[in-house]
Enzyme design. Sequence first.
Site, PDB file in Angstrom:
ATOM      1  CG  ASP A 140      -1.849   1.090   1.362  1.00 40.54           C
ATOM      2  OD1 ASP A 140      -1.613   2.166   0.762  1.00 40.54           O
ATOM      3  OD2 ASP A 140      -2.860   0.910   2.058  1.00 40.54           O
ATOM      4  CB  ILE A 141       1.292   4.008  -2.418  1.00 37.67           C
ATOM      5  CG1 ILE A 141       2.412   5.006  -2.718  1.00 37.67           C
ATOM      6  CG2 ILE A 141      -0.043   4.720  -2.410  1.00 37.67           C
ATOM      7  CD1 ILE A 141       2.910   4.981  -4.110  1.00 37.67           C
ATOM      8  CG  ASN A 161      -9.347  13.646  -9.839  1.00 39.83           C
ATOM      9  OD1 ASN A 161      -9.397  14.860  -9.630  1.00 39.83           O
ATOM     10  ND2 ASN A 161      -9.899  12.755  -9.024  1.00 39.83           N
ATOM     11  N   GLY A 218      -9.320   4.988  -5.457  1.00 37.40           N
ATOM     12  CA  GLY A 218      -8.023   4.331  -5.622  1.00 37.40           C
ATOM     13  C   GLY A 218      -6.940   4.910  -4.736  1.00 37.40           C
ATOM     14  CG  ASP A 278      -6.760  11.349  -5.501  1.00 36.91           C
ATOM     15  OD1 ASP A 278      -5.983  11.927  -4.724  1.00 36.91           O
ATOM     16  OD2 ASP A 278      -7.533  11.941  -6.270  1.00 36.91           O
ATOM     17  N   GLY A 294      -5.612   1.898 -12.909  1.00 33.19           N
ATOM     18  CA  GLY A 294      -6.810   1.579 -12.144  1.00 33.19           C
ATOM     19  C   GLY A 294      -8.048   2.083 -12.863  1.00 33.19           C
ATOM     20  CB  VAL A 295     -10.377   4.829 -11.933  1.00 31.44           C
ATOM     21  CG1 VAL A 295     -11.544   5.566 -12.562  1.00 31.44           C
ATOM     22  CG2 VAL A 295     -10.772   4.312 -10.558  1.00 31.44           C
ATOM     23  CE1 TYR A 296      -9.117   8.999 -14.297  1.00 32.23           C
ATOM     24  CE2 TYR A 296      -6.890   9.806 -14.583  1.00 32.23           C
ATOM     25  CZ  TYR A 296      -8.192  10.015 -14.176  1.00 32.23           C
ATOM     26  OH  TYR A 296      -8.562  11.234 -13.659  1.00 32.23           O
TER      27      TYR A 296
HETATM   28  P1  ADP Z   1      -5.728   5.913 -12.014  1.00 36.03           P
HETATM   29  O1  ADP Z   1      -6.961   6.780 -11.866  1.00 36.03           O
HETATM   30  O2  ADP Z   1      -4.498   6.715 -12.401  1.00 36.03           O
HETATM   31  O3  ADP Z   1      -5.961   4.716 -12.854  1.00 36.03           O
HETATM   32  P2  ADP Z   1      -6.016   4.409  -9.496  1.00 36.03           P
HETATM   33  O4  ADP Z   1      -5.736   4.954  -8.143  1.00 36.03           O
HETATM   34  O5  ADP Z   1      -7.429   4.077  -9.832  1.00 36.03           O
HETATM   35  O6  ADP Z   1      -5.370   5.470 -10.516  1.00 36.03           O
HETATM   36  O7  ADP Z   1      -5.137   3.101  -9.725  1.00 36.03           O
HETATM   37  C1  ADP Z   1      -3.768   3.080 -10.008  1.00 36.03           C
HETATM   38  C2  ADP Z   1      -3.179   1.745  -9.562  1.00 36.03           C
HETATM   39  O8  ADP Z   1      -2.943   1.773  -8.154  1.00 36.03           O
HETATM   40  C3  ADP Z   1      -4.082   0.525  -9.801  1.00 36.03           C
HETATM   41  O9  ADP Z   1      -3.261  -0.513 -10.298  1.00 36.03           O
HETATM   42  C4  ADP Z   1      -4.630   0.201  -8.412  1.00 36.03           C
HETATM   43  O10 ADP Z   1      -4.886  -1.184  -8.253  1.00 36.03           O
HETATM   44  C5  ADP Z   1      -3.492   0.624  -7.517  1.00 36.03           C
HETATM   45  N1  ADP Z   1      -3.837   1.000  -6.135  1.00 36.03           N
HETATM   46  C6  ADP Z   1      -5.046   1.311  -5.597  1.00 36.03           C
HETATM   47  N2  ADP Z   1      -4.921   1.644  -4.294  1.00 36.03           N
HETATM   48  C7  ADP Z   1      -3.588   1.555  -3.989  1.00 36.03           C
HETATM   49  C8  ADP Z   1      -2.803   1.758  -2.811  1.00 36.03           C
HETATM   50  N3  ADP Z   1      -3.360   2.132  -1.657  1.00 36.03           N
HETATM   51  N4  ADP Z   1      -1.458   1.580  -2.891  1.00 36.03           N
HETATM   52  C9  ADP Z   1      -0.875   1.206  -4.063  1.00 36.03           C
HETATM   53  N5  ADP Z   1      -1.551   0.986  -5.198  1.00 36.03           N
HETATM   54  C10 ADP Z   1      -2.892   1.151  -5.166  1.00 36.03           C
END
Ligand code: ADP
Length: 177
Positions: free
Chosen positions: A10-11, A24, A32, A34, A124-126
């Site tokens: 987890d980041i 965004n 996600g 963010d 992720g969402v994008y």
């Molecule tokens: P984007 O809108 O740029 O696609 P997201 O946040 O929806 O960004 O997702 C980017 C990536 O980060 C995805 O592969 C998702 O599974 C991953 N992700 C989501 N939450 C976390 C987290 N807490 N730590 C690390 N990676 C995460």
Amino acid sequence: MTILTLVRGDITEQAVDAVVNAANSSLLGGGGVDGAIHRRGGPLILAACRELRAGRYGKGLPTGEAVATTAGRLPAGHVIHTVGPVWSATEDRSDLLASCYRQSLRVAAELGARTVAFPAVSTGVYGWPMDDGARIAIRTVRETAGAGIEEVRFVLFDERAYGAFEAALGEGDGGQG
Ligand code: ADP
């Protein structure tokens, strides 16, 4: 020489000088990465983002650019917000995705960060395909990182993302790793 490392996790838990947020353009929060960053980091990050919207980024942060704020209560020193492109099957937006990594590293260097953690921006969402997103991330960081950055850590949320980055990391060094 910058070391590239991969961790599954987890980041928001990374104790590095700067963590990169897959934000965004509004800078006012989302899902996600963010959502997790604002939830764990507390209200100071959002307050800093609102200030950016009131000033230099009145129309939002453009895709491919990056800007730093406080990390609030996160164990990291700073948050660098970057806006990835939404995946398109008809238009090649790879340069914008590469730009996210380049600009985030530029901001990190300006902050004097020696350790930087990235999520897999746009995957992720994008909707960016994970394998391609991983290749662009690894290639761009390899080309760009320098100037005092000792470690770039990719923090991958699941096994699939970890595997894609592991494969991309192996591609550039003769297939090992
Ligand atoms: P984007 O809108 O740029 O696609 P997201 O946040 O929806 O960004 O997702 C980017 C990536 O980060 C995805 O592969 C998702 O599974 C991953 N992700 C989501 N939450 C976390 C987290 N807490 N730590 C690390 N990676 C995460």
